[in-house]
Scaffold this motif. Structure first.
Motif, short mmCIF file in Angstrom:
data_model
loop_
_atom_site.label_atom_id
_atom_site.label_comp_id
_atom_site.label_asym_id
_atom_site.label_seq_id
_atom_site.Cartn_x
_atom_site.Cartn_y
_atom_site.Cartn_z
N TYR A 107 2.07 1.43 -11.86
CA TYR A 107 2.93 1.07 -10.86
C TYR A 107 3.33 1.78 -9.45
O TYR A 107 4.01 1.78 -8.71
N VAL A 108 2.73 3.28 -9.91
CA VAL A 108 3.38 4.46 -9.24
C VAL A 108 2.40 4.75 -8.16
O VAL A 108 1.21 4.99 -8.42
N GLN A 109 2.61 4.85 -6.89
CA GLN A 109 1.60 5.24 -5.73
C GLN A 109 1.34 6.59 -6.18
O GLN A 109 2.05 7.34 -6.51
N LYS A 151 8.83 14.87 11.99
CA LYS A 151 8.03 16.08 11.59
C LYS A 151 6.52 15.73 12.04
O LYS A 151 5.51 16.53 12.00
N GLN A 152 6.25 14.41 11.86
CA GLN A 152 4.93 13.83 12.17
C GLN A 152 5.01 13.28 13.55
O GLN A 152 3.91 12.44 13.76
N PRO A 167 -6.17 3.77 1.01
CA PRO A 167 -5.75 4.03 2.23
C PRO A 167 -5.61 5.44 2.86
O PRO A 167 -5.56 5.80 4.13
N ARG A 183 8.99 7.64 -8.55
CA ARG A 183 9.07 6.55 -8.76
C ARG A 183 8.81 5.96 -10.22
O ARG A 183 8.73 4.87 -10.58
N LEU A 232 3.85 6.39 17.12
CA LEU A 232 3.99 8.00 17.63
C LEU A 232 4.89 7.88 18.97
O LEU A 232 4.51 7.05 19.61
N PRO A 262 -0.36 0.70 21.50
CA PRO A 262 -1.49 1.42 21.07
C PRO A 262 -0.91 2.44 20.07
O PRO A 262 -1.68 2.92 19.48
N ASN A 263 0.24 3.01 20.23
CA ASN A 263 0.82 3.92 19.64
C ASN A 263 1.34 3.75 18.14
O ASN A 263 2.16 4.50 17.58
N LEU A 264 1.19 2.42 17.84
CA LEU A 264 2.00 1.77 16.75
C LEU A 264 1.05 2.40 15.54
O LEU A 264 -0.12 2.62 15.55
N VAL A 265 2.07 3.12 14.33
CA VAL A 265 1.35 3.64 13.17
C VAL A 265 1.33 2.83 12.05
O VAL A 265 0.59 2.49 11.26
N PHE A 266 2.50 2.03 12.19
CA PHE A 266 2.70 1.05 10.77
C PHE A 266 3.51 -0.44 11.24
O PHE A 266 4.36 0.00 12.04
N ALA A 310 0.51 11.83 11.77
CA ALA A 310 0.40 10.30 11.66
C ALA A 310 -0.89 9.92 12.56
O ALA A 310 -1.00 10.40 13.44
N VAL A 311 -1.19 8.58 12.16
CA VAL A 311 -2.40 8.04 12.71
C VAL A 311 -2.01 6.99 13.14
O VAL A 311 -1.32 6.00 12.40
N THR A 312 -2.54 6.26 14.29
CA THR A 312 -1.97 4.87 14.93
C THR A 312 -3.08 3.84 14.08
O THR A 312 -4.04 4.18 13.62
N LEU A 313 -2.50 2.65 14.00
CA LEU A 313 -3.31 1.42 13.70
C LEU A 313 -4.67 1.43 14.09
O LEU A 313 -5.57 0.90 13.65
N GLN A 364 0.78 -0.97 0.12
CA GLN A 364 -0.01 -0.06 0.01
C GLN A 364 0.93 1.27 0.04
O GLN A 364 0.50 2.30 -0.72
N LYS A 365 1.83 1.45 0.61
CA LYS A 365 2.75 2.35 0.66
C LYS A 365 3.73 2.53 -0.49
O LYS A 365 3.94 3.58 -0.83
N MET A 366 4.14 1.40 -1.08
CA MET A 366 4.81 1.38 -2.33
C MET A 366 3.93 1.77 -3.82
O MET A 366 4.37 2.46 -4.47
N PHE A 367 2.86 1.07 -3.63
CA PHE A 367 2.22 1.34 -4.94
C PHE A 367 0.68 1.48 -4.67
O PHE A 367 0.10 1.93 -5.79
N GLY A 368 0.25 1.89 -3.40
CA GLY A 368 -1.11 2.24 -3.18
C GLY A 368 -2.16 1.35 -3.92
O GLY A 368 -2.15 0.32 -4.04
N MET A 372 6.98 10.59 14.78
CA MET A 372 6.93 9.48 14.65
C MET A 372 8.48 9.13 14.86
O MET A 372 9.37 9.73 14.39
#
Lengths: 474, 272
Positions: free
Chosen positions: B35-37, A339-340, B78, B18, A398, A372-376, B198-201, A269-273, A342
């Protein structure tokens, strides 16, 4: 011995210009890129112990002189070269000395007949690879730290490159070396394609993280450079289990592509969305070598992939990865995550095929529950063998309880990974080295063989001056 | 002003870092960049985060705040969860309404966004000064024109103030502070609020069932949404290579001009 005496003693031996005492130089030489340290730095905190000085020898003789002096006075010494460590391995002790081999750089010889290149320890890997490419060769070693790392550190940390399935890790690429022991004695291990003369002494230094000696020179294998005959392809596949089964089949059938990667759905998801069907993992393959071989490997992998529920994504995802794979190195000193609010980092483990899927699953299941503060949390397999593979976990969390909480929270994440790996017989470090942050798990990692490591240390560095805190618990 | 409505117009754009070199060589909007996000540009991230912070500040003053994030460009799934988890009340995906997409159609895009915003009602609209790549940053200005509200550009920081909002902005090479009343549209420039939080899981899990709103074209009559888009302009990517040749003059001038014409792609007889 106080700081002034240390500095004066070293300056008398090597010259004033070889001993740096400026706080900024010491700070830079102590910089480690482990996630929580990056966060602390960007938050304005510097909690790394301060060395008394940085010694910059120009040759093996000066390394020997410096170490003899440091050993005589029992002074804590941290060897370093490129400084791309992400494991706290080059952080000094308070008042200790950093022995920096950066200025010992350059190619000493290129032996095209025997397919070897001999370099000094501070030779940047990227420079070496470019040098070899100009002569029609490659070193076959492409860690993500390629733009930063130097040869000495790569050997000392038992590095591996992204093309390892074909070329192997640094242990497969190193032919011979020169090193200086803690007391200043210079030893050389000669270059030979293979020997049957007792234990392979190269391995005393490969992965020693500088605690058994300072590597000053290395001879490495070279290979023909043939990027024009590469074969590349990628597939989406549902689930890591299916992906692991597929790459296991590729490896056990006998194919040797240079790159075998499997990214889980979170990383995808992060690489290719949305470019890849939701929930899919992605497989990236690249074969390198003579055209008939790469064509055959490509055909073989296609046949195997055809037996799994895959979607062909073509070569572009591999090309894109190839083009951007080391970009992170150029952002290491930017507060991308800070800056976020994290901390973001990675941690790599390995295990046999029978255990690797379970380890991956356990970590992915457990971490969100306990943090609980896990983002990824995600992961990928990037180095495969006939017997198993690695998982390179990627994570972020976080910092929600102040900068002081970055380190303990970081270690919570690592603890989960170490525990789940050890529980299933895996190894807790695949290619970054132990550093200082994984030392506490070393007894369990090595089991009954751990005393051997202590015996080696007491024999080669009886005063225990070299890189205290790595590999050996107190 | 019992309820404050803050909307952010944003766009996810392809991560061109990318794109492989081979695709740059034959680049066009029709090319397969699958292939590019898609990622958020830094200015849009600033606008989204600033909206959330402003919302919190007004909420602390006892106001009821509603926030919405809307886009006319394809919205990565996402990102929908991230926006809800970050705190947006509504996320609207209008990308299905503009046939041919929003690229190079700032007027139509502004009209569509304006129609949605009018139907929702709004007090403050934020946007990045520019979403990315070939985007010239026209949409916010045209949106302000469409809605008939003032536009403040190049904002760096925003804060609530009595009767409206205080804006610190870049005016050419100097900074200035303005106070303005609402309704208003503000574009974010080089803001110190550089990233969406950022948001948590856990937070993402909590909104996992929420979906972006995808209104039907019938909701916006009179916008000409069904009209065909003639297509984007032809792209030319500047290359770094240059060719230099010396062409002799004198007696050889006619021949040289012909050669120059050929090099420049001119028809025979056409003067360079």
């Amino acid at each position: 011995m106080d700081k002034k005496d240390i500095i004066q003693g070293l300056q008398a031996l090597l010259g004033e210009d070889r001993v740096q005492t400026a706080p900024e130089i010491i700070r830079k030489a102590s910089t480690d890129y482990i996630g929580f340290r990056q966060y602390e730095r960007f938050d304005g905190q510097d909690w790394v112990p301060k060395a008394a000085c940085v010694v910059q020898p120009r040759n093996t003789a000066e390394v020997s002189q410096a170490l003899a002096f440091l050993n005589k006075h029992g002074l804590s010494t941290v060897p370093r070269t490129g400084g791309s460590s992400v494991t706290q391995s080059i952080e000094p002790e308070e008042g200790g000395v950093i022995l920096d081999g950066q200025e010992m750089n350059g190619v000493l010889s290129l032996n095209e007949q025997d397919m070897m290149v001999t370099v000094r320890c501070g030779t940047p890997l990227e420079y070496l690879e470019n040098y070899l490419n100009r002569h029609g060769y490659t070193g076959g070693h492409f860690p993500q730290s390629l733009p930063l790392a130097h040869v000495g550190g790569l050997i000392a940390t038992r590095s591996i490159g992204q093309f390892s399935t074909l070329y192997g890790g640094i242990e497969d690429l190193l032919v011979g070396l020169e090193a200086v022991l803690a007391d200043g004695e210079v030893i050389r291990i000669k270059n030979s394609p293979r020997r049957s003369v007792g234990p392979d002494l190269r391995h005393l230094f490969i992965g020693s993280e500088g605690m058994l000696g300072f590597i000053t020179e290395a001879t490495l294998k070279i290979f023909p450079y043939t990027p024009e005959t590469r074969w590349m392809n990628s597939w989406a596949i549902q689930g890591m289990d299916q992906g692991l089964a597929l790459i296991r089949e590729v490896m056990t059938t006998g194919y040797r592509p240079a790159v075998v990667r499997l990214h889980d759905a979170e990383e995808v998801q992060k690489m290719f969305g949305d470019a890849v069907p939701g929930g899919s993992s992605v497989l990236l393959f690249l074969a390198e070598g003579p055209a008939p071989i790469t064509a055959a490997i490509g055909q073989g992998i296609r046949e195997i992939a055809g037996r799994y529920p895959v979607q062909d994504l073509g070569s572009r995802p591999v090309e894109s990865w190839l083009q951007t794979r080391n970009d992170v190195c150029y952002r290491m000193d930017e507060p991308v995550y800070h800056k976020q609010g994290m901390v973001a980092d990675t941690c790599e483990i390995s295990a046999p095929w029978s255990a690797i899927g379970e380890i991956y699953g356990a970590v992915i299941e457990r971490l969100p529950r306990e943090m609980p503060n896990l983002v990824f949390i995600g992961g990928h397999s990037s180095h495969s063998y006939v017997q198993g593979t690695n998982i390179y976990f990627t994570f972020s969390f976080l910092v929600d309880k102040g900068v002081e909480s970055a380190r303990p929270d970081y270690m919570k994440v690592i603890t989960v990974m170490m525990e789940e790996t050890l529980k299933r017989g895996g190894s807790i470090a695949h290619h970054h080295g132990s550093g200082k942050y994984r030392t506490r798990w070393m007894p369990e990692e090595h089991g009954s063989s751990y005393p051997l490591l202590r015996k080696l240390k007491s024999s080669l560095d009886p005063r225990g001056i070299l890189n205290r805190g790595v590999l050996l618990t107190d | 002003m019992g309820v404050v409505k803050i909307a952010v117009c944003f766009k996810a754009v392809p991560d061109f870092d990318r794109v492989v070199e081979a695709d740059w060589e034959n680049f066009s909007l029709a090319g397969d960049l699958g292939y590019v996000q898609r990622i958020l540009g830094c200015f849009d991230e600033s606008a989204l985060e600033t909206a959330l912070r402003l919302g919190s500040a007004w909420a602390e003053e006892g106001k009821t705040v509603e926030t919405a994030a809307l886009t006319a460009a394809p919205l990565p799934s996402p990102l929908v969860k991230t926006l809800f988890a970050a705190g947006f009340d509504r996320v609207a995906d209008l990308s299905g309404l503009l046939r041919g997409g929003p690229e190079f159609r700032p007027r139509q895009t502004a009209a569509l966004l304006g129609a949605w915003l009018t139907s929702w009602g709004f007090d403050l609209i934020l946007a990045g000064r520019q979403a990315g790549w070939a985007d010239s940053g026209l949409v916010p200005l045209l949106l302000g024109e469409t809605l008939g509200i003032p536009v403040i550009t190049e904002a760096e920081t925003l804060a609530p103030c009595p009767g409206g909002i205080e804006v610190r902005r870049l005016n050419g090479t100097r900074r200035e502070e303005l106070r303005a009343s609402l309704p208003l549209l503000i574009t974010l420039g080089n803001s110190p609020v550089a990233a969406l939080r950022a948001v948590t899981l856990g937070a993402r899990m909590a909104v996992s069932q929420r979906q972006a709103e995808k209104p039907e074209p019938e909701a916006f009559p009179g916008l000409g949404l069904s009209e065909e888009f003639p297509g984007p302009p032809r792209f030319i990517r500047e290359t770094r290579s240059k060719t230099c040749r010396f062409l002799p003059g004198g007696e050889d001038l006619p021949q040289s001009l012909a050669e120059a014409g050929a090099l420049l792609g001119l028809k025979p007889g056409e003067k360079p």
